[in-house]
Design an enzyme around this catalytic site. Sequence first.
Site, mmCIF file in Angstrom:
data_model
loop_
_atom_site.group_PDB
_atom_site.id
_atom_site.type_symbol
_atom_site.label_atom_id
_atom_site.label_comp_id
_atom_site.label_asym_id
_atom_site.label_seq_id
_atom_site.Cartn_x
_atom_site.Cartn_y
_atom_site.Cartn_z
ATOM 1 N N ASP A 331 3.123 60.183 15.310
ATOM 2 C CA ASP A 331 4.158 60.565 15.821
ATOM 3 C C ASP A 331 5.209 60.810 15.179
ATOM 4 O OD1 ASP A 331 4.960 63.233 16.623
ATOM 5 O OD2 ASP A 331 4.958 62.773 18.850
ATOM 6 N N CYS A 358 7.393 67.456 14.129
ATOM 7 C CA CYS A 358 7.655 68.371 14.232
ATOM 8 C C CYS A 358 8.485 69.220 13.002
ATOM 9 C CB CYS A 358 8.726 68.161 15.570
ATOM 10 S SG CYS A 358 9.787 66.921 15.506
#
Length: 402
Positions: A331, A358
Site C-alpha cells: 500500500d 490511492c
Amino acid sequence: MGQAGGVTDLELDVLRIAHGGVAVAEHRGRVVFVADAIPGERVLARVTDDRHDRFWRAETVRVLDPSPDRVPHVWAAASVDRAPEQRAGGAEFGHIAPARQRALKGEVLRDALGRIGRLPASEVDALAPEVAAVPGRPDGTRSRTRVRLHVDRGGRVGPYAARSKRVIPVRDLPLAVEPLERLLPERARGRELDLVAAGGDAFAAGPRDRRPVIEERVGDRTFRLEALGFWQVHPAAPQVLTDAVRAAVDPALLDPDADNLDLYGGVGLLAAALAGGRDVRVTTVESDRAASGHARANLADLPRARAVEARVDAFLEAERTRRPGATVLLDPPRSGAGAEVVDAIAASRPAQIVYVACDPVALARDLGTFADRGWRAASLAAFDLFPNTHHLEAVARLVPDA
C-alpha cells in the site's frame, strides 16, 4: 502565472475528464485543461496559465450549457458562483452528481491503465471496474475524519484555493464529519490547523500542540496510532479496504507458512486483514518509527505477525530472497512503489501480489512495470473513498503471467 497572450475568456466545449480533477477542451488545436467543468458542457472559461506550448489552464467562470449531471455544489465556498480565485480547494467534483463522479473516476482509471500502464485494450476491458460507492451519505458529505486547514497572516482559517497557496477563510466544512465542523475556528495561530475525529472524540491541533495517541476500531480489532499518523480519512475506508484485501487474496494461493509480507504497512491494518483469524505468518514493513511501534502492539495477539521498522526498498534489498508461495501486500504512498521496489518484489517470485493504490496513474505505471517483469493483473476493484474529489482507491491482485 503567464499572461493569456491577450486572450482572457474563451467559450469551450468540454470533451473529457483528465487526471487531477480537471476537464479537457480544445482551442485552435491546443489542449485547455479547465477546472469546474463537466464533459459535455459548454462553458465560459478564463485562461490562467498560457506559458506552455502544448496546453493552457483555465477556470470556468460561467456555465453556458450545463450537463444534466451538474448539481448545486455541496460546498458553497467552492462553487462556480464564486470568482475562481476565491473558490475553496479540495472539493473539485462537488458540482457533479455522485454517480457521474464515479463514472468519471472510472474513465480516468481506464485511461491510465492503457496510456500509462500500456496494458492491452482487451486486458483493460477485462479489468477496469466500476468505481463502487461506499457506506455514507449519498451526496458524499460528512466523509472525512481528518482535515488540514491553513492560517493566513491575519489568523483566518480555511483551505487553500485550488492550485494555489492562498487561504480561503470558510465558515463550514460540509465534507468533514460534523464534530470537526463544530471545531472550526474563525481565527488561529501558526500556519496550519489539523482537525481529527477518532473513537467518538474530536480535537484541533496546531503545529506546536500536543498530539495524543488515538484509537480506531475496525471490526473487532482496535488500532492505536499517532493522532496525525497515516489513517484512512473516510469513516468506512478501513473496513472497506480490509474486506477488499481479503476478497482480493486468492485463498488457493495463500500459504500460511510462507514468508508473507505487508509493505508500507503503517500501523498494521492490512497485515491484520491478511493474518487475522487465519493464523498466517506475515511481516509488516514500515519506515515511520512511531507507526511501526504501534503496528507491533496492534498485532501482538497474532502470534505469527511481526513488525519491522525499515524503508521498503532497503528491506527488500537486504532480504534479496525468493518467497515461493508468499502473498505480498503493498500500500505505497500516492507516488506509487516505483521501479526499484517493483523489481525487487517481482524478483522474489511470490505466489500473488495485492496492490492497494490511492492514485490511478501511479497504479497504472507500476502495473505496467510488473507486466514487463512477467506479472499480470488478475483482478481490480475500485472504491469511491474520496467523494466530491477526483481521488479513488483501488485494489489489484497480480499473478505470474502464464
